[in-house]
Every structure is written in structure tokens, then in C-alpha cells.
Motif scaffolding. Structure first.
Motif, short mmCIF file in Angstrom:
data_model
loop_
_atom_site.label_atom_id
_atom_site.label_comp_id
_atom_site.label_asym_id
_atom_site.label_seq_id
_atom_site.Cartn_x
_atom_site.Cartn_y
_atom_site.Cartn_z
N ALA A 124 107.87 69.86 65.28
CA ALA A 124 108.37 71.06 64.51
C ALA A 124 108.33 70.62 62.72
O ALA A 124 108.44 69.53 62.44
CB ALA A 124 109.65 71.68 64.84
N GLN A 125 108.04 71.63 62.06
CA GLN A 125 108.05 71.45 60.47
C GLN A 125 108.89 72.59 60.12
O GLN A 125 109.07 73.59 60.64
CB GLN A 125 106.72 71.51 59.96
CG GLN A 125 105.67 70.51 60.62
CD GLN A 125 104.20 70.66 60.11
OE1 GLN A 125 103.77 71.51 59.24
NE2 GLN A 125 103.25 69.99 60.25
N PRO A 126 109.27 72.09 58.61
CA PRO A 126 110.06 73.47 57.92
C PRO A 126 109.45 74.52 57.90
O PRO A 126 108.16 74.65 57.60
CB PRO A 126 110.47 72.84 56.71
CG PRO A 126 110.50 70.97 56.86
CD PRO A 126 109.33 70.98 57.98
N GLY A 127 110.12 75.68 58.24
CA GLY A 127 109.43 76.97 58.24
C GLY A 127 108.93 77.32 59.37
O GLY A 127 108.81 78.70 59.74
N ASP A 128 109.04 76.52 60.48
CA ASP A 128 108.78 77.00 61.58
C ASP A 128 109.67 78.10 62.32
O ASP A 128 111.09 78.04 61.98
CB ASP A 128 108.55 75.85 62.96
CG ASP A 128 107.18 75.11 62.62
OD1 ASP A 128 106.16 75.78 61.80
OD2 ASP A 128 106.95 74.11 62.98
N LEU A 129 109.28 78.68 63.24
CA LEU A 129 110.44 79.80 63.89
C LEU A 129 111.02 79.21 65.42
O LEU A 129 110.25 78.72 66.10
CB LEU A 129 109.85 81.08 64.33
CG LEU A 129 109.11 82.13 62.99
CD1 LEU A 129 108.45 83.15 63.72
CD2 LEU A 129 110.15 82.05 62.06
N LEU A 130 112.29 79.09 65.50
CA LEU A 130 112.81 78.48 66.74
C LEU A 130 112.99 79.80 67.60
O LEU A 130 114.13 80.60 66.88
CB LEU A 130 113.91 77.55 66.49
CG LEU A 130 113.62 76.50 65.50
CD1 LEU A 130 114.82 75.65 65.16
CD2 LEU A 130 112.46 75.60 65.94
N LEU A 167 116.41 76.54 73.68
CA LEU A 167 115.39 76.74 72.90
C LEU A 167 114.09 76.70 73.65
O LEU A 167 113.73 75.92 74.55
CB LEU A 167 115.21 75.23 71.79
CG LEU A 167 113.94 75.49 71.06
CD1 LEU A 167 113.98 76.48 70.08
CD2 LEU A 167 113.74 74.13 70.32
N THR A 168 113.37 77.86 73.67
CA THR A 168 112.31 78.22 74.59
C THR A 168 110.87 78.28 73.85
O THR A 168 109.96 78.60 74.55
CB THR A 168 112.77 79.65 75.29
OG1 THR A 168 112.95 80.57 74.52
CG2 THR A 168 114.17 79.44 76.36
N ALA A 169 111.04 78.47 72.59
CA ALA A 169 109.74 78.57 72.01
C ALA A 169 109.89 78.03 70.56
O ALA A 169 110.75 78.28 69.85
CB ALA A 169 109.24 79.98 72.00
N ILE A 170 108.67 77.44 70.06
CA ILE A 170 108.74 77.02 68.56
C ILE A 170 107.44 77.80 68.20
O ILE A 170 106.17 77.38 68.85
CB ILE A 170 108.63 75.44 68.41
CG1 ILE A 170 110.12 74.93 68.94
CG2 ILE A 170 108.79 75.34 67.06
CD1 ILE A 170 109.99 73.36 69.02
N ARG A 171 107.33 78.42 67.05
CA ARG A 171 106.04 79.02 66.66
C ARG A 171 105.71 78.71 65.15
O ARG A 171 106.75 78.61 64.20
CB ARG A 171 106.04 80.85 66.88
CG ARG A 171 106.62 80.85 68.18
CD ARG A 171 105.37 80.72 69.25
NE ARG A 171 104.04 81.39 68.95
CZ ARG A 171 103.18 81.32 69.74
NH1 ARG A 171 103.37 81.00 71.00
NH2 ARG A 171 102.07 82.11 69.38
N ARG A 172 104.58 78.43 64.82
CA ARG A 172 104.29 77.95 63.42
C ARG A 172 103.54 79.20 62.69
O ARG A 172 102.19 79.33 63.27
CB ARG A 172 103.40 76.79 63.46
CG ARG A 172 102.85 76.19 61.72
CD ARG A 172 102.89 74.82 62.15
NE ARG A 172 103.86 74.10 62.40
CZ ARG A 172 103.65 72.90 62.72
NH1 ARG A 172 102.38 72.31 63.14
NH2 ARG A 172 104.86 72.15 63.20
N VAL A 173 104.02 80.01 62.04
CA VAL A 173 103.29 80.98 61.26
C VAL A 173 102.50 80.39 60.06
O VAL A 173 101.33 81.17 59.67
CB VAL A 173 104.53 81.97 60.61
CG1 VAL A 173 103.71 83.20 60.22
CG2 VAL A 173 105.02 82.52 61.90
N LEU A 174 102.87 79.40 59.42
CA LEU A 174 102.12 78.97 58.23
C LEU A 174 100.70 77.95 58.68
O LEU A 174 100.78 77.57 59.91
CB LEU A 174 102.99 77.97 57.57
CG LEU A 174 104.33 78.70 57.03
CD1 LEU A 174 105.13 77.53 56.52
CD2 LEU A 174 104.07 79.88 56.21
N PRO A 175 99.92 77.83 57.85
CA PRO A 175 98.58 77.24 58.13
C PRO A 175 98.76 75.89 58.33
O PRO A 175 100.11 75.24 57.83
CB PRO A 175 97.62 77.55 57.00
CG PRO A 175 98.71 77.90 55.90
CD PRO A 175 99.76 78.48 56.46
#
Length: 316
Positions: A124-130, A167-175
Motif C-alpha cells: 500500500a502507498q499513501p493515498g490508497d483506500l482501505l 481489512l478486506t480491500a485496498i484500492r489505488r485511485v491514483l496513477p
């Protein structure tokens, strides 16, 4: 709002209700009347029609975290979307990203489908959705180092806390990466005026320092006191309305001008994905690029793009 979205909202309500039985610090219990008000607001929000989606622009993770930190201490209010009154978990996430030009769904279950999946917290990176629980009933923003910003539950406020729970999902919205001139990494500039400002802005916003310097050369000839016939001001020739939107209070201050222009260029690169289109939008406005589906057929804009790219030695 669709039946699916309303169902998602009900799932969130159930998730928060399940948390209300968890132990809380003394004095943190929410009064029954306040909970009823919050619940009524949540139901009204769930049944309200959705607004039109905003145009997307992708900031960096550090900017997402910085934006989220503005709301630390805002009380949790179920269904809350206005920080003046309170925020719920998905209201916080939606507000933060909307402020940075990215439109996300209203409820946490739908937000947990946005962007791309991330395999594990270690990646995970800063800005990702948890996203938490199944079905998803809580969502937060990852800040790095195993921590997240969340609007947790009634009786608590927006806070930074350790990542914990189901924690069931991690999503990256940023490029995954920021586009650069000719696909190369940004290199510092030296033999130009205000080189330190260009290098600092490049490091902060991930914009090629040579590109910023080339824009300044084309716009003002490196003159911080320049004023164009149409009212553009300073080293980077920002229009007053554009400067205000970027938070630049004095376009004639080189440090403010370069910082604001770098943020503008970063957003245009993220929006259009190509340096030549970003330059065209800087010169003629994003609307003109969208209207013509590319560089507008204005001689000034076409010459501007060619000249800046020739100076920096890059291609789209």
C-alpha cells in the motif's frame, strides 16, 4: 440513487450499529437524540439523487494525505458530508478526493470498488483506500507506516490511527507513476534564473524541472514583473483567477508563482496524460483542449507548445 446504493448505505448503517456495542472511553457515548439526528441525516443522504461526476485529476499520495489531515478533529456524524457539521467515513474519503479533482462514489462499499486493487498492506502507498468488513461498511485513507486517517464512529472524531480490524480491500485511485517529458525522470536545472525554485517544485510535485523552466522562459523571459496584454502576471504568467484557485496570493512573487504553476502543470499532466496537451491547456485552457480533442488550432497555442518542447528537448 439506485437500489444497490441504498442497500450499500444500509450495510454501512448496520456496520456502525455493530460497533456501537464496542467499549468506548468514558464520556465518549453519543446521546440518543444525537444518534437519531445522525441516523435521520444518513437516510436522507442515502435517498438523495446523486450529483453529476466531476472531471478527474490525479494528485500524488502526499497531497491526498495532506488534504485529509485538514479534517483531523472533525466530529463523526453519520451521513455527514459537510466538515462544518461532521463527517462519516465515506463522506471524509469522498470530500478529500473531490477537493483534489477526483470524483468517488458516496458510500464505502462503492468506494471500495474504485481504482485498482492492491495485493497487501505491505504494498500500500499513501493515498490508497482501505476498506473494512464484508460487506464493506467502513473506509479510510492510508497515510503510510501502518497508519490511516479515518472518521471512525459516533462519539469519536477524524483521527490518525493504526490500521486494524477486518481489512478486506485496498484500492489505488491514483496513477502508478507520473508522466514526464519524453518518459524520462526529472533532472535538476542549474544554468537558468530561479533554478532553485524550479528544482524544489519539481521534487515536490513530480514535474520535470526543465519543463517548468522552459514554461517560464516562454511565458515571461524569466521576468517576475511581467504583465501580459490580457492580464497574466509574473514569472509564470498566471491569470488572477487561476492564481486564486491555486492559492497564490502574489503572482509577482517568484516562489509562489513557480509553486502554483507546478501544481497546475501537475494537474494538467495527470488530466491529459501528455506533455504537449498539458502545455496547450496551460496556454489556452483545458476547455479548449477538450473542445478540439487535442491541441487547439490557434497559431499562438501551437507555436507555444512547439517552442516550450524545443527548449526542454522533449516530446509529448
Amino acid at each position: 440513487m439506485s437500489v444497490t446504493a441504498v442497500t450499500s448505505r444500509v450495510a454501512e448503517i448496520q456496520g456502525v450499529l455493530s460497533q456501537l456495542g464496542a467499549p468506548r472511553a468514558p464520556g465518549s457515548a453519543l446521546a440518543a437524540g444525537s444518534f437519531r439526528t445522525a441516523m435521520d441525516g444518513a437516510l436522507a443522504t442515502a435517498l438523495a439523487p446523486a450529483g453529476a461526476p466531476a472531471a478527474a485529476a490525479s494528485p500524488g499520495g502526499a497531497r491526498v494525505v495532506a488534504e485529509a489531515e485538514k479534517y483531523l478533529g472533525v466530529p463523526y456524524v453519520w451521513g455527514g458530508t459537510d466538515p462544518a457539521n461532521g463527517l462519516d467515513c465515506s463522506g471524509l474519503v469522498q470530500l478529500v478526493y473531490r477537493n483534489l479533482g477526483i470524483d468517488l462514489p458516496r458510500v464505502s462499499r462503492d468506494q471500495a470498488q474504485a481504482g485498482r486493487p492492491v495485493a497487501s498492506l505491505a504494498e500500500a502507498q499513501p493515498g490508497d483506500l482501505l476498506a473494512f468488513n464484508s460487506p464493506v461498511s467502513h473506509i479510510a485513507i492510508y497515510v503510510g507506516d501502518g497508519k490511516m486517517i479515518e472518521a471512525p464512529r459516533p462519539g469519536l472524531s477524524v483521527r490518525v490511527t493504526e490500521v486494524s480490524g477486518d481489512l478486506t480491500a485496498i484500492r489505488r485511485v491514483l496513477p502508478e507513476s507520473a508522466p514526464t517529458v519524453s518518459g524520462r525522470a526529472s533532472a535538476p536545472v542549474s544554468a537558468v534564473p530561479y533554478a532553485d525554485l524550479f528544482n524544489r517544485a519539481a521534487a515536490t510535485y513530480g514535474v520535470d524541472a526543465g519543463l517548468l523552466a522552459a514554461i517560464a522562459k516562454q511565458e515571461s523571459g524569466y521576468r517576475p514583473d511581467a504583465v501580459s496584454p490580457v492580464g497574466a502576471q509574473g514569472l509564470m504568467q498566471l491569470m488572477p483567477a487561476t492564481a486564486r484557485g491555486l492559492g497564490v496570493s502574489d503572482s509577482f512573487d517568484p516562489a509562489q508563482a513557480v509553486d502554483g504553476a507546478a501544481r497546475l502543470v501537475r494537474d494538467l499532466l495527470d488530466r491529459f496524460g501528455r506533455t504537449d496537451l498539458a502545455l496547450a491547456a496551460y496556454n489556452a485552457g483545458p476547455g479548449a483542449v477538450l473542445r478540439y480533442g487535442g491541441i487547439p488550432p490557434y497559431p499562438e497555442t501551437q507555436n507555444y507548445v512547439r517552442s516550450v518542447l524545443a527548449t526542454v528537448g522533449g516530446t509529448p
